[in-house]
Design a protein around this motif. Structure first.
Motif, PDB file in Angstrom:
ATOM      1  N   HIS A  18       1.720   5.270  -0.060  1.00  0.00           N
ATOM      2  CA  HIS A  18       1.036   6.319   0.307  1.00  0.00           C
ATOM      3  C   HIS A  18       0.339   7.097  -0.558  1.00  0.00           C
ATOM      4  O   HIS A  18      -0.734   7.772  -0.308  1.00  0.00           O
ATOM      5  CB  HIS A  18       1.854   7.346   1.175  1.00  0.00           C
TER       6      HIS A  18
ATOM      7  N   LYS B 175       0.441  -2.394   7.855  1.00  0.00           N
ATOM      8  CA  LYS B 175       1.558  -3.294   7.593  1.00  0.00           C
ATOM      9  C   LYS B 175       1.284  -4.465   8.401  1.00  0.00           C
ATOM     10  O   LYS B 175       1.406  -4.206   9.672  1.00  0.00           O
ATOM     11  CB  LYS B 175       2.833  -2.520   8.215  1.00  0.00           C
TER      12      LYS B 175
ATOM     13  N   THR C 180      -2.388   3.267   6.289  1.00  0.00           N
ATOM     14  CA  THR C 180      -1.412   2.149   5.714  1.00  0.00           C
ATOM     15  C   THR C 180      -1.409   1.187   6.828  1.00  0.00           C
ATOM     16  O   THR C 180      -1.185   1.477   8.021  1.00  0.00           O
ATOM     17  CB  THR C 180      -0.199   2.803   5.650  1.00  0.00           C
TER      18      THR C 180
ATOM     19  N   HIS D 203      -7.876   0.887   3.818  1.00  0.00           N
ATOM     20  CA  HIS D 203      -6.908   1.261   2.849  1.00  0.00           C
ATOM     21  C   HIS D 203      -7.564   2.495   1.894  1.00  0.00           C
ATOM     22  O   HIS D 203      -6.920   3.437   1.603  1.00  0.00           O
ATOM     23  CB  HIS D 203      -6.451   0.137   2.030  1.00  0.00           C
ATOM     24  N   LYS D 204      -8.899   2.333   1.682  1.00  0.00           N
ATOM     25  CA  LYS D 204      -9.629   3.364   0.970  1.00  0.00           C
ATOM     26  C   LYS D 204      -9.404   4.415   1.539  1.00  0.00           C
ATOM     27  O   LYS D 204      -9.610   5.512   1.015  1.00  0.00           O
ATOM     28  CB  LYS D 204     -10.896   2.889   0.614  1.00  0.00           C
TER      29      LYS D 204
ATOM     30  N   GLN E 132       0.852  -1.130   0.046  1.00  0.00           N
ATOM     31  CA  GLN E 132      -0.016  -0.102   0.028  1.00  0.00           C
ATOM     32  C   GLN E 132       0.941   1.287  -0.041  1.00  0.00           C
ATOM     33  O   GLN E 132       1.469   1.793   1.011  1.00  0.00           O
ATOM     34  CB  GLN E 132      -0.883   0.043   1.253  1.00  0.00           C
TER      35      GLN E 132
ATOM     36  N   SER F   5      -3.343   6.819  -0.835  1.00  0.00           N
ATOM     37  CA  SER F   5      -4.429   7.222   0.049  1.00  0.00           C
ATOM     38  C   SER F   5      -5.525   8.323  -0.510  1.00  0.00           C
ATOM     39  O   SER F   5      -5.020   9.426  -0.851  1.00  0.00           O
ATOM     40  CB  SER F   5      -3.404   8.247   1.159  1.00  0.00           C
TER      41      SER F   5
ATOM     42  N   ASN G  35      -9.063  -3.582   3.326  1.00  0.00           N
ATOM     43  CA  ASN G  35      -9.403  -2.834   2.205  1.00  0.00           C
ATOM     44  C   ASN G  35     -10.148  -1.421   2.315  1.00  0.00           C
ATOM     45  O   ASN G  35      -9.828  -0.480   1.640  1.00  0.00           O
ATOM     46  CB  ASN G  35     -10.245  -3.690   1.171  1.00  0.00           C
TER      47      ASN G  35
ATOM     48  N   THR H 104      -0.175   4.951  10.110  1.00  0.00           N
ATOM     49  CA  THR H 104       0.389   3.337   9.695  1.00  0.00           C
ATOM     50  C   THR H 104      -0.053   2.673  10.995  1.00  0.00           C
ATOM     51  O   THR H 104       0.386   2.876  11.931  1.00  0.00           O
ATOM     52  CB  THR H 104       1.932   3.523   9.493  1.00  0.00           C
TER      53      THR H 104
END
Lengths: 439, 427
Positions: free
Chosen positions: A4, B200, B198, B193-194, A2, A7, B190, B167
């Motif tokens: 940045h 990890k 972030t 993320h949208k 993902q 975003s 997901n 994050t």
């Protein structure tokens, strides 16, 4: 996986369009002031367009971020912003709106220039020049439409909210603005098919009825319509759907509260004390209007021997106190401070009578889903009618309250899916959830 | 009867209210270190995001307590003397009790990460933490959160609402994967993320770094990746708040040990909510329950026992709920991240990636065990009834509509779910 740059959605990405939007609204206000000072009389078409375009463009540009964001209701920052949390900006807007109502009602001559800017539209729609009420109606409708678009953007994840807002926009534009104007154009009585007694109290006053009947078949139909709506349709619809069928789907006062007033809904007082005041006030108004109506009929039946010269005094008194001061100056002017439904909650006799039906004879309730409430308070905070929704939800009780206008926001903002507006069987609507283990 | 309740969270307050309902004579005193009045801890995030003010999170108006004669004291309990039945407060006051309820809740876990005392490093549990977070996030641009659970995601949403990039370091291979099945965990991941979060995965914290030895500047993961941040949220779970009992005669393990009546080893002393640990937990139930709902139920059960109607705590059919940004989640019954050999699982997801449905059932008799709903609101009474009555999966799928609780005019997905179920070869 993902990175940045992917975003999306920064929550305050809307800042620029909010700046442009509010600037355009301010420009519209400036144009209105210039027009009121006299320019509106000489350049009415120019100022008409300036005002309308600035308001529309400003409102829509302001609303763009709501439509661009990921669907889902976000009340971020509402309690931090001086515009929505009774701060300086809120007081400023409150004074501005209250002042506008005072001038509109009692000093319309100050608005002469502004009234003239509406002449072009007024002549097209009504075949006569504008007056203060046409100006008011136009701005009112504009506010409902523009802020309705904003509302739909903000709440678009919830179809109930979208549909009911389209409905109030439709009724305001059609039934409360265009149709009455066209009726005038056709030399018919200016009649609002979406307002009924006791909100539009004069529709059952003897004078109005006489006047309507004398103005021909359409007038007779209007009297008939008023009677049917008040005495037959209202109880039936309220029994089946609760008072929301009117208050948050049709009514013009509701339309303004739900659109222009939406940013202020959280400012309604949720205390038990406020509820007590509300019950006394709103039902007193209902008694007042019922008594006035009865007296006027008695007087007319006795050919004016009871009230004599004072016959109109009662209705004038009601019109001044309730129709002007309460519903306009306080009801709308105080939005930013007391919440968007001040009038509906404390003053509207229609809300009072629908509320009595809703509380005692209706299928409508807000169902609480078992024991899922986490008492967070979003429902109560965003209830424009000041109902402490959480007090019921956390006990697993359904919410059956006279004042609930069925806007559905409590359900929409509930983070746990606990609340749902439903029309179910009358039986059992007061029953609360109990765990099998506790039975 | 003189009852003292330590802790004014949902457990202590529910207990106090229910005692008052059953007994109008008892003297009830609630002591809290955190706040004068009961507020809803679940709403902490909404205060930060500006949805509500602290005042809005109080479920009862301030006059409620004196009207119901529930004495509120804001103080810290320093010492408990079980021999002469008294407690000592931090202002040296000594209070005597006939019955004592310990409902002290939790404190955040800490694992002793090097650098965890730096400014900008914190957990989020109470009002004081919230005030700290307010201060720690002024004018910052990026944050790291460790822990992929419910508080972690709340913190992410909070920070996100102020344009702080987030994050999340998550030990598992997907969000909340120790609780959720893979499909749900990924769907939520997901969605995060949208929103620009972030994530990890398979990542743990190794070190917290600072340049000025005062504030956090960056973190290093076990994979030796350095991530800059001015804020580090530690949301790796909570543990019972029982430090003040360490030298008392009350038996403690991870939490305060209680039996099924929520009684401790000392007569007239009870424990309930997050701080209690059941000596003999039923199979499939956790010995320590750290949920709003269980705290509420335990408080209610305990009020019965204290008022003379000795009642066993019964968790009933499991349920829980959460919200992940825009996604609402409800679960009923026991849905494990991975099914056992005796179970089958049916999963359906909407193509919009925001709605899903899962029903787990026994392979042998096809009886329903539990549900997961994302983006669907479902009636608790119906779900409970079906699970209790061990309805067959076919019945459940055919009658889903009965439980639908979405707002009016929403799309109902029951037909799509039924179609997907019948076309699924496993079933």
């Amino acid at each position: 996986m993902q990175d940045h740059s992917l975003s999306i959605a920064k929550p305050t990405e809307g800042l620029l369009s909010q700046k442009i939007g509010t600037s355009l609204i301010a420009a519209a206000l400036l144009c209105a002031i210039i027009a009121a000072f006299g320019q509106g009389e000489t350049q009415s078409v120019l100022f008409f367009w300036l005002i309308i375009v600035f308001i529309f463009a400003g409102g829509i540009i302001f609303s763009i971020p709501y439509f661009k964001a990921i669907p889902g209701i976000k009340n971020n920052g509402i309690m931090h912003s001086p515009a929505t949390n009774r701060g300086g900006i809120a007081w400023g807007i409150g004074i501005l709106m209250t002042g506008f109502y005072i001038i509109l009602y009692w000093f319309p001559n100050y608005l002469e220039g502004l009234i003239r800017t509406m002449d072009p539209l007024s002549i097209i729609l009504r075949n006569k020049t504008s007056d203060q009420w046409f100006l008011y109606g136009t701005l009112y409708t504009l506010a409902v439409l523009v802020m309705g678009i904003r509302f739909i953007g903000k709440y678009r994840s919830n179809r109930y909210q979208v549909l009911r807002t389209l409905s109030v926009m439709f009724f305001q534009l059609g039934f409360a603005f265009l149709i009455p104007a066209f009726l005038l154009k056709l030399n018919q009585p200016e009649f609002y098919f979406s307002y009924f007694w006791p909100l539009k109290y004069s529709y059952l006053f003897p004078n109005d009825i006489d006047y309507l009947i004398q103005s021909g078949n359409i007038g007779v139909f209007m009297v008939f319509w008023g009677l049917i709506m008040t005495f037959i349709a209202t109880p039936i619809l309220t029994y089946n759907y609760g008072k929301r069928w009117y208050c948050s789907w049709v009514c013009g006062c509701g339309a303004l509260a739900e659109t222009l007033g939406d940013p202020y809904r959280q400012n309604s007082d949720k205390s038990l004390k406020a509820w007590k005041v509300e019950r006394w006030m709103v039902h007193s108004v209902l008694v007042f209007v019922a008594l006035t109506t009865a007296l006027l009929w008695l007087n007319s039946w006795k050919n004016g021997t009871i009230l004599g010269d004072a016959s109109g005094l009662f209705s004038q008194c009601y019109g001044f106190l309730i129709g002007s001061v309460f519903s306009g100056v306080i009801g709308t002017g105080f939005y930013p401070i007391m919440g968007s439904r001040v009038w509906c909650r404390f003053g509207c006799p229609m809300a009072a009578i629908l509320g009595l039906f809703q509380r005692f004879k209706s299928k409508f309730r807000i169902t609480t889903n078992g024991a899922q409430c986490i008492s967070c308070g979003n429902c109560s905070t965003y209830c424009e009618m000041g109902i402490d929704v959480r007090a019921y939800a956390q006990k697993g009780e359904n919410i059956v309250r006279a004042s609930c206008v069925g806007c559905g926001i409590c359900s929409a903002v509930c983070p746990r899916g606990v609340l749902n507006l439903e029309n179910l069987a009358e039986d059992g609507r007061f029953e609360s959830y109990r765990r099998q283990e506790d039975k | 009867m003189n009852i003292i309740i330590i802790g004014n969270g949902i457990t202590g307050i529910t207990c106090a209210r229910n005692i008052r309902k059953k007994n109008s004579d008892a003297t009830i005193t609630v002591i809290s270190e955190e706040s004068k009045h009961f507020y809803s801890r679940t709403a902490l995030m909404y205060i930060y995001m500006g949805h509500m003010k602290y005042e809005n999170t109080k479920p009862y108006e301030d006059w409620f307590w004196s009207k119901n004669r529930i004495n509120l004291i804001q103080a810290t309990v320093k010492h408990l003397n079980t021999d002469n039945k008294s407690i000592q407060l931090d202002d040296s006051r000594i209070l005597n009790y006939d019955k004592l309820v310990l409902a002290t809740g939790s404190i955040p876990n800490n694992f002793g990460f090097p650098g965890e005392d730096l400014n900008g490093v914190q957990a989020l549990y109470n009002l004081q933490d919230l005030a700290k977070m307010e201060k720690n996030t002024i004018n910052i641009s990026s944050a790291v959160i460790i822990g992929g659970g419910l508080i972690g995601i709340e913190m992410a949403e909070m920070l996100h609402s102020r344009n702080i990039s987030v994050t999340m370091l998550i030990r598992e291979n997907a969000y909340w994967a120790n609780v959720l099945p893979q499909e749900e965990a990924q769907l939520i991941g997901n969605h995060l993320h949208k929103h620009g979060i972030t994530l990890k995965f398979n990542t743990e914290l190794k070190e917290i770094q600072s340049i000025d030895q005062l504030s956090v500047h960056s973190v290093v993961t076990k994979q030796n990746e350095t991530i800059d941040c001015q804020f580090l949220g530690i949301t790796t779970g909570v543990k019972p708040n029982i430090n003040f009992l360490k030298n008392s005669s009350i038996e403690i393990e991870k939490g305060i040990l209680v039996n099924e009546f929520l009684e401790t080893n000392i007569p007239d002393i009870f424990a309930a909510g997050d701080c209690a640990q059941f000596r003999f937990a039923k199979t499939g139930e956790a010995p320590i329950e750290q949920l709003w709902y269980t705290g509420k139920m335990q408080g209610e059960t305990l009020a019965n026992t204290i008022c003379g109607n000795k009642t066993t705590y019964d968790r009933g059919i499991w349920f829980n709920s959460a919200k992940f940004f825009d996604l609402e989640f409800q679960t009923y019954g026991k849905v494990l991240p991975e099914i056992t050999h005796e179970q089958e699982s049916f999963y359906w997801a909407h193509e919009n990636g925001k709605i899903s449905f899962r029903a787990n059932y026994n392979r042998s008799d096809r009886s329903i065990i539990g549900f997961n709903f994302i983006g669907i609101r479902f009636r608790q009474v119906i779900a409970e009834q079906w699970i209790r009555e061990q309805k067959e999966i076919e019945y459940v799928i055919d009658n889903l509509k009965q439980g639908w609780f979405d707002p009016e005019f929403s799309d109902a997905h029951d037909k799509k779910i039924a179609k997907s179920f019948s076309s699924n070869p496993i079933n």
